[in-house]
Design a protein around this motif. Structure first.
Motif, short mmCIF file in Angstrom:
data_model
loop_
_atom_site.label_atom_id
_atom_site.label_comp_id
_atom_site.label_asym_id
_atom_site.label_seq_id
_atom_site.Cartn_x
_atom_site.Cartn_y
_atom_site.Cartn_z
N MET A 1 -14.16 -19.31 -7.18
CA MET A 1 -14.40 -18.65 -5.92
C MET A 1 -13.76 -17.26 -5.95
SD MET A 1 -13.24 -19.84 -2.09
CE MET A 1 -14.15 -21.36 -2.25
N ALA A 2 -14.48 -16.27 -5.49
CA ALA A 2 -13.96 -14.90 -5.43
C ALA A 2 -12.74 -14.85 -4.53
CB ALA A 2 -15.05 -13.95 -4.92
N ASN A 3 -11.79 -14.00 -4.89
CA ASN A 3 -10.62 -13.85 -4.03
C ASN A 3 -10.12 -12.42 -4.05
OD1 ASN A 3 -9.70 -14.59 -6.76
ND2 ASN A 3 -7.67 -14.41 -5.90
N LEU A 4 -9.63 -12.00 -2.90
CA LEU A 4 -9.16 -10.64 -2.70
C LEU A 4 -7.65 -10.59 -2.91
CD1 LEU A 4 -10.48 -7.97 -1.79
CD2 LEU A 4 -9.85 -8.57 0.54
N ILE A 5 -7.21 -9.61 -3.70
CA ILE A 5 -5.78 -9.43 -3.89
C ILE A 5 -5.41 -8.01 -3.46
CG2 ILE A 5 -5.55 -11.14 -5.73
CD1 ILE A 5 -5.56 -8.89 -7.77
N ASN A 6 -4.19 -7.86 -3.00
CA ASN A 6 -3.67 -6.55 -2.63
C ASN A 6 -2.90 -5.99 -3.81
OD1 ASN A 6 -4.58 -6.36 0.12
ND2 ASN A 6 -3.10 -7.97 0.59
N LEU A 7 -3.24 -4.78 -4.20
CA LEU A 7 -2.57 -4.13 -5.31
C LEU A 7 -1.31 -3.44 -4.80
CD1 LEU A 7 -5.73 -2.55 -6.97
CD2 LEU A 7 -4.52 -4.63 -7.66
N LYS A 8 -0.27 -3.44 -5.63
CA LYS A 8 0.99 -2.82 -5.25
C LYS A 8 0.77 -1.32 -5.10
CE LYS A 8 5.81 -3.15 -6.27
NZ LYS A 8 6.80 -3.88 -7.05
N THR A 9 1.13 -0.80 -3.94
CA THR A 9 0.94 0.62 -3.63
C THR A 9 2.24 1.22 -3.14
OG1 THR A 9 -1.39 0.25 -3.10
CG2 THR A 9 -0.40 2.26 -2.24
N PHE A 10 2.57 2.38 -3.70
CA PHE A 10 3.75 3.12 -3.28
C PHE A 10 3.27 4.34 -2.50
CE2 PHE A 10 4.65 0.88 -7.20
CZ PHE A 10 5.85 0.25 -6.92
N THR A 11 3.84 4.52 -1.32
CA THR A 11 3.42 5.62 -0.45
C THR A 11 4.65 6.42 -0.02
OG1 THR A 11 1.56 4.31 0.37
CG2 THR A 11 2.23 6.17 1.71
N ASP A 12 4.53 7.73 -0.12
CA ASP A 12 5.55 8.62 0.43
C ASP A 12 4.86 9.90 0.86
OD1 ASP A 12 5.28 10.29 -1.84
OD2 ASP A 12 7.02 9.42 -2.84
N ALA A 13 5.64 10.93 1.21
CA ALA A 13 5.08 12.18 1.73
C ALA A 13 4.12 12.85 0.74
CB ALA A 13 6.21 13.14 2.10
N ARG A 14 4.25 12.56 -0.55
CA ARG A 14 3.40 13.18 -1.57
C ARG A 14 2.04 12.51 -1.70
NH1 ARG A 14 7.13 12.21 -6.47
NH2 ARG A 14 7.27 10.28 -5.30
N GLY A 15 1.89 11.28 -1.16
CA GLY A 15 0.63 10.56 -1.28
C GLY A 15 0.85 9.11 -1.68
N ASN A 16 -0.17 8.53 -2.30
CA ASN A 16 -0.15 7.11 -2.65
C ASN A 16 -0.31 6.94 -4.16
OD1 ASN A 16 -0.36 6.26 0.20
ND2 ASN A 16 -2.36 7.19 0.03
N LEU A 17 0.32 5.90 -4.68
CA LEU A 17 0.16 5.52 -6.07
C LEU A 17 -0.05 4.02 -6.11
CD1 LEU A 17 1.99 6.73 -9.16
CD2 LEU A 17 1.94 4.28 -8.72
N THR A 18 -1.22 3.59 -6.56
CA THR A 18 -1.54 2.16 -6.63
C THR A 18 -1.49 1.73 -8.09
OG1 THR A 18 -2.89 2.24 -4.64
CG2 THR A 18 -3.29 0.41 -6.13
N VAL A 19 -0.85 0.60 -8.33
CA VAL A 19 -0.61 0.11 -9.68
C VAL A 19 -1.45 -1.14 -9.94
CG1 VAL A 19 1.14 -0.77 -11.27
CG2 VAL A 19 1.74 0.99 -9.60
N ILE A 20 -2.12 -1.15 -11.10
CA ILE A 20 -2.84 -2.35 -11.55
C ILE A 20 -2.12 -2.81 -12.81
CG2 ILE A 20 -5.04 -3.29 -12.33
CD1 ILE A 20 -6.38 -0.92 -10.85
N GLU A 21 -1.22 -3.77 -12.63
CA GLU A 21 -0.41 -4.24 -13.74
C GLU A 21 -0.08 -5.71 -13.52
OE1 GLU A 21 3.21 -2.24 -16.05
OE2 GLU A 21 3.73 -2.80 -13.99
N LYS A 22 -0.46 -6.55 -14.47
CA LYS A 22 -0.17 -7.98 -14.45
C LYS A 22 -0.78 -8.71 -13.26
CE LYS A 22 4.16 -7.32 -16.92
NZ LYS A 22 5.60 -7.49 -16.91
N VAL A 23 -1.88 -8.18 -12.70
CA VAL A 23 -2.53 -8.85 -11.57
C VAL A 23 -3.97 -9.23 -11.88
CG1 VAL A 23 -1.06 -7.82 -9.79
CG2 VAL A 23 -3.17 -6.66 -10.48
N ILE A 24 -4.55 -8.64 -12.90
CA ILE A 24 -5.93 -8.97 -13.29
C ILE A 24 -5.83 -10.15 -14.25
CG2 ILE A 24 -7.99 -8.09 -14.43
CD1 ILE A 24 -7.71 -5.82 -12.65
N PRO A 25 -6.53 -11.24 -13.96
CA PRO A 25 -6.35 -12.48 -14.73
C PRO A 25 -7.12 -12.54 -16.05
CG PRO A 25 -7.90 -12.86 -12.96
CD PRO A 25 -7.42 -11.43 -12.81
N PHE A 26 -7.30 -11.39 -16.70
CA PHE A 26 -7.99 -11.37 -17.99
C PHE A 26 -7.68 -10.05 -18.69
CE2 PHE A 26 -10.94 -9.96 -14.64
CZ PHE A 26 -11.28 -8.68 -15.08
#
Length: 127
Positions: A1-26
């Motif tokens: 079954m498809a499932n939605l995950i939230n990616l780790k995102t760091f936000t500050d005054a400079r903007g956003n940085l989203t990390v894709i690390e150790k969350v994709i199951p392949f």
């Protein structure tokens, strides 16, 4: 079954940085992205082997998924680059309602193989 995950995102005054690390199951073997979509519906298939992860890195779209006979169709709204939808091989899926600026990036567990695609939808759809 498809499932939605939230990616780790760091936000500050400079903007956003989203990390894709150790969350994709392949292990990622292929990356592609879909953009410039008109009012078309994309997809309408499932796979024999391939698992995918989809992220709307810009704009938004919807992904519809059904993972078997008599199971309901789930609708996922991808509207943030911090949301990642895992689409399993058994998930018959299609994408629609693309915003004009949508860029849908997809990671795949397998290299492209035309024989990996199953275009027949599940016969029974529960609503």
């Amino acid at each position: 079954m498809a499932n939605l995950i939230n990616l780790k995102t760091f936000t500050d005054a400079r903007g956003n940085l989203t990390v894709i690390e150790k969350v994709i199951p392949f292990d990622i073997k292929r990356v592609f992205y879909i953009y410039g979509v008109d009012n078309s519906v994309r997809g309408h298939h499932r796979h024999k082997k391939t698992i995918q992860s989809a992220i709307a890195i810009q704009g938004e779209c919807q992904i519809h998924s059904q993972s078997g006979e008599d199971l309901p169709i789930e609708i996922f709204s991808l509207n943030s680059p911090s949301k990642c939808l895992i689409i399993n091989r058994e998930d018959y899926h299609w994408m629609d309602n693309f915003s004009k600026d949508c860029i849908l990036m997809v990671f795949a567990s397998e290299y492209f193989d035309a024989n990996d695609y199953i275009y027949e939808p599940y016969k029974k759809i529960s609503r």
